[in-house]
Write a protein that holds these residues in place. Structure first.
Motif, PDB file in Angstrom:
ATOM      1  N   HIS A  11      -4.074  29.615   3.984  1.00 48.41           N
ATOM      2  CA  HIS A  11      -4.195  28.171   3.956  1.00 48.41           C
ATOM      3  C   HIS A  11      -3.180  27.591   2.973  1.00 48.41           C
ATOM      4  N   ILE A  12      -2.637  26.456   3.333  1.00 55.50           N
ATOM      5  CA  ILE A  12      -1.811  25.664   2.412  1.00 55.50           C
ATOM      6  C   ILE A  12      -2.358  24.248   2.421  1.00 55.50           C
ATOM      7  N   GLN A  13      -2.720  23.750   1.250  1.00 57.93           N
ATOM      8  CA  GLN A  13      -3.333  22.431   1.130  1.00 57.93           C
ATOM      9  C   GLN A  13      -2.408  21.490   0.355  1.00 57.93           C
ATOM     10  N   PHE A  14      -2.190  20.309   0.937  1.00 58.19           N
ATOM     11  CA  PHE A  14      -1.445  19.240   0.279  1.00 58.19           C
ATOM     12  C   PHE A  14      -2.440  18.129  -0.085  1.00 58.19           C
ATOM     13  N   ASN A  15      -2.510  17.785  -1.356  1.00 56.79           N
ATOM     14  CA  ASN A  15      -3.375  16.701  -1.827  1.00 56.79           C
ATOM     15  C   ASN A  15      -2.550  15.434  -1.994  1.00 56.79           C
ATOM     16  N   VAL A  16      -2.852  14.445  -1.173  1.00 55.80           N
ATOM     17  CA  VAL A  16      -2.142  13.171  -1.224  1.00 55.80           C
ATOM     18  C   VAL A  16      -2.866  12.256  -2.214  1.00 55.80           C
ATOM     19  N   LEU A  17      -2.243  12.004  -3.351  1.00 49.83           N
ATOM     20  CA  LEU A  17      -2.815  11.148  -4.392  1.00 49.83           C
ATOM     21  C   LEU A  17      -2.178   9.778  -4.297  1.00 49.83           C
ATOM     22  N   ILE A  18      -2.985   8.771  -3.989  1.00 50.05           N
ATOM     23  CA  ILE A  18      -2.482   7.408  -3.828  1.00 50.05           C
ATOM     24  C   ILE A  18      -3.326   6.459  -4.669  1.00 50.05           C
ATOM     25  N   ARG A  19      -2.734   5.314  -5.021  1.00 54.35           N
ATOM     26  CA  ARG A  19      -3.419   4.303  -5.819  1.00 54.35           C
ATOM     27  C   ARG A  19      -3.190   2.928  -5.190  1.00 54.35           C
ATOM     28  N   ARG A  20      -4.261   2.148  -5.145  1.00 54.67           N
ATOM     29  CA  ARG A  20      -4.184   0.814  -4.542  1.00 54.67           C
ATOM     30  C   ARG A  20      -3.552  -0.167  -5.525  1.00 54.67           C
ATOM     31  N   ARG A  21      -2.716  -1.058  -5.003  1.00 56.94           N
ATOM     32  CA  ARG A  21      -2.172  -2.131  -5.830  1.00 56.94           C
ATOM     33  C   ARG A  21      -3.173  -3.299  -5.827  1.00 56.94           C
ATOM     34  N   PRO A  22      -3.728  -3.652  -7.000  1.00 49.80           N
ATOM     35  CA  PRO A  22      -4.850  -4.604  -7.013  1.00 49.80           C
ATOM     36  C   PRO A  22      -4.444  -6.072  -7.093  1.00 49.80           C
ATOM     37  N   LEU A  23      -3.146  -6.375  -7.157  1.00 49.86           N
ATOM     38  CA  LEU A  23      -2.736  -7.753  -7.411  1.00 49.86           C
ATOM     39  C   LEU A  23      -3.267  -8.719  -6.356  1.00 49.86           C
ATOM     40  N   LEU A  24      -3.194  -8.340  -5.081  1.00 51.84           N
ATOM     41  CA  LEU A  24      -3.644  -9.219  -4.008  1.00 51.84           C
ATOM     42  C   LEU A  24      -5.126  -9.550  -4.147  1.00 51.84           C
ATOM     43  N   TYR A  25      -5.940  -8.557  -4.479  1.00 54.34           N
ATOM     44  CA  TYR A  25      -7.383  -8.777  -4.576  1.00 54.34           C
ATOM     45  C   TYR A  25      -7.758  -9.482  -5.879  1.00 54.34           C
ATOM     46  N   VAL A  26      -6.995  -9.262  -6.934  1.00 55.43           N
ATOM     47  CA  VAL A  26      -7.268  -9.965  -8.185  1.00 55.43           C
ATOM     48  C   VAL A  26      -7.016 -11.453  -8.020  1.00 55.43           C
ATOM     49  N   VAL A  27      -5.899 -11.793  -7.366  1.00 58.90           N
ATOM     50  CA  VAL A  27      -5.564 -13.206  -7.163  1.00 58.90           C
ATOM     51  C   VAL A  27      -6.478 -13.848  -6.126  1.00 58.90           C
ATOM     52  N   GLY A  28      -6.831 -13.112  -5.085  1.00 58.21           N
ATOM     53  CA  GLY A  28      -7.608 -13.700  -4.000  1.00 58.21           C
ATOM     54  C   GLY A  28      -9.109 -13.631  -4.161  1.00 58.21           C
ATOM     55  N   LEU A  29      -9.617 -12.691  -4.982  1.00 60.32           N
ATOM     56  CA  LEU A  29     -11.060 -12.507  -5.101  1.00 60.32           C
ATOM     57  C   LEU A  29     -11.576 -12.714  -6.519  1.00 60.32           C
ATOM     58  N   LEU A  30     -11.028 -11.972  -7.465  1.00 57.25           N
ATOM     59  CA  LEU A  30     -11.594 -11.986  -8.814  1.00 57.25           C
ATOM     60  C   LEU A  30     -11.363 -13.310  -9.535  1.00 57.25           C
ATOM     61  N   ILE A  31     -10.129 -13.792  -9.534  1.00 57.67           N
ATOM     62  CA  ILE A  31      -9.824 -15.006 -10.295  1.00 57.67           C
ATOM     63  C   ILE A  31     -10.599 -16.211  -9.773  1.00 57.67           C
ATOM     64  N   PRO A  32     -10.668 -16.486  -8.441  1.00 57.59           N
ATOM     65  CA  PRO A  32     -11.504 -17.618  -7.991  1.00 57.59           C
ATOM     66  C   PRO A  32     -12.974 -17.461  -8.356  1.00 57.59           C
ATOM     67  N   SER A  33     -13.497 -16.236  -8.276  1.00 55.82           N
ATOM     68  CA  SER A  33     -14.888 -16.043  -8.636  1.00 55.82           C
ATOM     69  C   SER A  33     -15.115 -16.281 -10.121  1.00 55.82           C
ATOM     70  N   ILE A  34     -14.194 -15.857 -10.958  1.00 54.31           N
ATOM     71  CA  ILE A  34     -14.314 -16.100 -12.399  1.00 54.31           C
ATOM     72  C   ILE A  34     -14.229 -17.582 -12.701  1.00 54.31           C
ATOM     73  N   PHE A  35     -13.381 -18.305 -11.976  1.00 50.09           N
ATOM     74  CA  PHE A  35     -13.287 -19.756 -12.172  1.00 50.09           C
ATOM     75  C   PHE A  35     -14.614 -20.440 -11.866  1.00 50.09           C
ATOM     76  N   LEU A  36     -15.267 -20.012 -10.775  1.00 49.32           N
ATOM     77  CA  LEU A  36     -16.560 -20.601 -10.434  1.00 49.32           C
ATOM     78  C   LEU A  36     -17.604 -20.295 -11.506  1.00 49.32           C
ATOM     79  N   MET A  37     -17.586 -19.102 -12.053  1.00 45.78           N
ATOM     80  CA  MET A  37     -18.520 -18.769 -13.121  1.00 45.78           C
ATOM     81  C   MET A  37     -18.252 -19.598 -14.374  1.00 45.78           C
ATOM     82  N   LEU A  38     -16.973 -19.828 -14.694  1.00 51.06           N
ATOM     83  CA  LEU A  38     -16.656 -20.640 -15.865  1.00 51.06           C
ATOM     84  C   LEU A  38     -17.123 -22.078 -15.686  1.00 51.06           C
ATOM     85  N   VAL A  39     -16.960 -22.603 -14.474  1.00 53.41           N
ATOM     86  CA  VAL A  39     -17.436 -23.972 -14.214  1.00 53.41           C
ATOM     87  C   VAL A  39     -18.952 -24.028 -14.352  1.00 53.41           C
TER      88      VAL A  39
END
Length: 448
Positions: free
Chosen positions: A229-257
Motif C-alpha cells: 500500500h502507498i498512502q497519500f495524505n492530502v492536508l488542506i486548509r479552508r480560507r475563512p475570509l469569505l465566511y468571516v465577512v459574510g457570516l461572523l461580522i454581520p452577526s457580531i454587529f447585530l449582537m453589539l446593537v
C-alpha cells in the motif's frame, strides 16, 4: 534473317516492358513505426503479467500531483479532487533495439493492447468525470509510462466543528486489488519530500489552501499474504475570509446593537420594538446564510452554536424587556399581592435598611397608617369621606373644602404607592439589566 527479326522483336518487347515498369508507382514500404508496433504486439498477451520468469517481481512506481479541490461534502463525508496521476513499470515483452527500427526509442501503444497493473484507490466512492487517455508511452528498454488526469471522489472523515477555520486530512491509498507483494510491489517514483512540497500545479486561488501531501508505504497482511500500500495524505486548509465577512461580522454587529439597546429606558415601549427589529433582522440573515453553512449529520459546527447562542440571547433580552413593561404597569392590588419583590429586594438589594423599608411599605395597605400622628385625618380617609357624605347632602363651603382635600390626599397617597411599587420593580429590573449586559458579549466571546 528470321532469327535476327525475332531477336529485334524480343528486344523491343523488353524495352516496352521496362518502360511500363518505370511508369507504374512503386509499392510503398511499411513504415518502421508500423513494423515495430506489429512486431511488439504480434504475440503479446495482455492478460499475462509481463515477466519471462513468473517468480520475478513487477515494481510499479507511483507519482501524484494535486491540481485542485473541487468539492467538500459534509453530508456524505466525501471530497472530490483533481489529480495528475502517473504510473511507471517495466514490461519485459516490450523491448527492442532502436537501430533495427530507424532509431525509434519511444512509441505510444493502446492501453487496451498491453498489460496494465490493477492499482486502484481504496477510498473511492464514486467515479469522477475523468478524461479517458487510451494510450501509454513505451521506450525501448521496456519502461511503460501511464500518465493521466483523474477526478476522484473519495470518502473522508471531515471535521467541520472549527468551520470556517477548519483543516482537513483526506487520504488516497493506492494498492493492487488482486496481486500480492510477491507479484506486484509499489514504490514512489519521486522522493516523499518532493511529493509533499510540490504545489506548482495546484490552483491556489480557490477556497482551499494546500498545506502538504505526506506519503508512506506499508504492507498489510491478509489471508496469509502481504499486500503493498502507498498512502497519500492530502492536508488542506479552508480560507475563512469569505465566511468571516459574510457570516461572523454581520452577526457580531447585530449582537453589539442588542447590547447597546440596554441603554434605552426600561419603561420605554420603544425598547421592545427595537429588539424585535433586531430579532427579525437576525432571522432573515440566518435564513439567507443557511446554504453557506456546512451540514453534517454527526456534529454541529461551532459557528452554528454561535448563531444559536446569539438567537437565544436576543430572545432572552426581548422576554426580559416585555416582562419589565408588564411589571411596571401592574395595578395597586396586584403589586400588593406580589410580596416576592420585597423579599428579593430585601435579600439582593444594595440600598440597605432604607431600601428594605420602602419595599416592605409597598405591601402595606392604607388601613395600617399610624392614627396617632399630628393630623386627625390619618385614621381612615375612606371613612372620613363616607362620614362627610352622610352628614348632609349639600355640604357647606368649609366642609366641601375638607372633603376635596381628603379626596386629593387619598389620590396622592395611591399615586405615591404605585410610584413606589414601580420604583421597586424598576430597581429589580435594573439589576437584571446589570447582570445581562456583560453576559451577552461574554457569552458571544466564549462561543467565538
Amino acid at each position: 534473317m528470321v532469327c535476327v527479326a525475332h531477336f529485334f522483336q524480343f528486344v523491343i518487347q523488353l524495352c516496352l516492358l521496362a518502360h511500363l515498369a518505370e511508369c507504374l508507382p512503386e509499392k510503398p514500404k511499411r513504415s518502421a513505426l508500423n513494423q515495430l508496433t506489429r512486431t511488439l504486439l504480434r504475440k503479446y498477451d495482455c492478460g499475462v503479467r509481463p515477466v519471462h520468469n513468473w517468480t520475478s517481481l513487477t515494481t510499479v512506481y507511483i507519482d501524484l500531483i494535486l491540481q485542485s479541490v473541487l468539492d467538500v461534502d459534509g453530508n456524505t463525508q466525501s471530497i472530490t479532487i483533481s489529480i495528475w496521476y502517473r504510473q511507471i513499470w517495466t514490461d519485459e515483452f516490450l523491448v527492442w533495439d532502436p537501430e533495427e527500427f530507424d532509431g525509434i526509442k519511444e512509441i505510444s501503444l493502446s492501453s487496451d493492447a498491453i498489460w496494465i497493473p490493477d492499482v486502484i484507490v481504496s477510498e473511492t466512492v464514486d467515479e469522477g468525470k475523468s478524461t479517458p487517455i487510451p494510450y501509454v508511452y513505451v521506450n525501448s528498454s521496456g519502461s511503460v509510462k501511464n500518465y493521466r488526469p483523474m477526478q476522484v471522489v473519495v470518502a473522508c472523515s471531515l471535521e467541520m466543528y472549527a468551520f470556517p477555520f477548519d483543516k482537513q486530512n483526506c487520504s488516497l491509498t493506492f494498492r493492487s486489488w488482486l496481486h500480492s507483494v510477491k507479484e506486484i510491489d509499489l514504490a514512489l517514483w519521486r522522493s516523499a519530500e518532493a511529493i509533499a512540497n510540490d504545489k506548482r500545479e495546484f490552483m491556489n486561488d480557490g477556497e482551499w489552501e494546500l498545506l502538504s501531501i505526506p506519503s508512506r508505504y506499508w504492507q498489510i497482511h491478509q489471508d496469509n499474504t502481504d499486500y503493498a500500500h502507498i498512502q497519500f495524505n492530502v492536508l488542506i486548509r479552508r480560507r475563512p475570509l469569505l465566511y468571516v465577512v459574510g457570516l461572523l461580522i454581520p452577526s457580531i454587529f447585530l449582537m453589539l446593537v442588542d447590547v447597546i439597546s440596554f441603554y434605552l429606558p426600561l419603561n420605554s415601549g420603544t425598547r421592545i420594538a427595537f429588539k424585535i427589529s433586531i430579532l427579525l433582522g437576525y432571522t432573515v440573515f440566518r435564513v439567507n446564510m443557511t446554504d453557506e453553512l456546512p451540514s453534517t449529520a454527526v456534529s454541529t459546527p461551532l459557528i452554528g452554536v454561535f448563531f444559536a447562542v446569539c438567537m437565544a440571547l436576543l430572545m432572552l433580552s426581548l422576554i426580559k424587556s416585555i416582562l419589565v413593561v408588564k411589571l411596571l404597569h401592574h395595578s395597586e392590588k396586584e403589586v400588593r399581592q406580589m410580596s416576592v419583590s420585597a423579599c428579593l429586594l430585601d435579600k439582593y438589594g444594595s440600598a440597605g435598611h432604607d431600601f428594605t423599608e420602602s419595599a416592605l411599605t409597598s405591601t402595606k395597605t392604607l388601613d395600617y397608617i399610624n392614627p396617632s400622628g399630628d393630623y386627625e385625618l390619618e385614621a381612615s380617609l375612606e371613612e372620613d369621606l363616607l362620614s362627610l357624605n352622610e352628614i348632609q347632602d349639600t355640604p357647606s363651603g368649609l366642609e366641601w373644602l375638607l372633603q376635596e382635600m381628603a379626596s386629593l390626599r387619598l389620590a396622592l397617597s395611591q399615586e405615591d404607592t404605585e410610584s413606589s411599587a414601580q420604583a421597586e420593580w424598576l430597581a429589580l429590573c435594573s439589576r437584571l439589566d446589570c447582570f445581562l449586559f456583560p453576559l451577552l458579549p461574554v457569552c458571544s466571546g466564549l462561543v467565538c
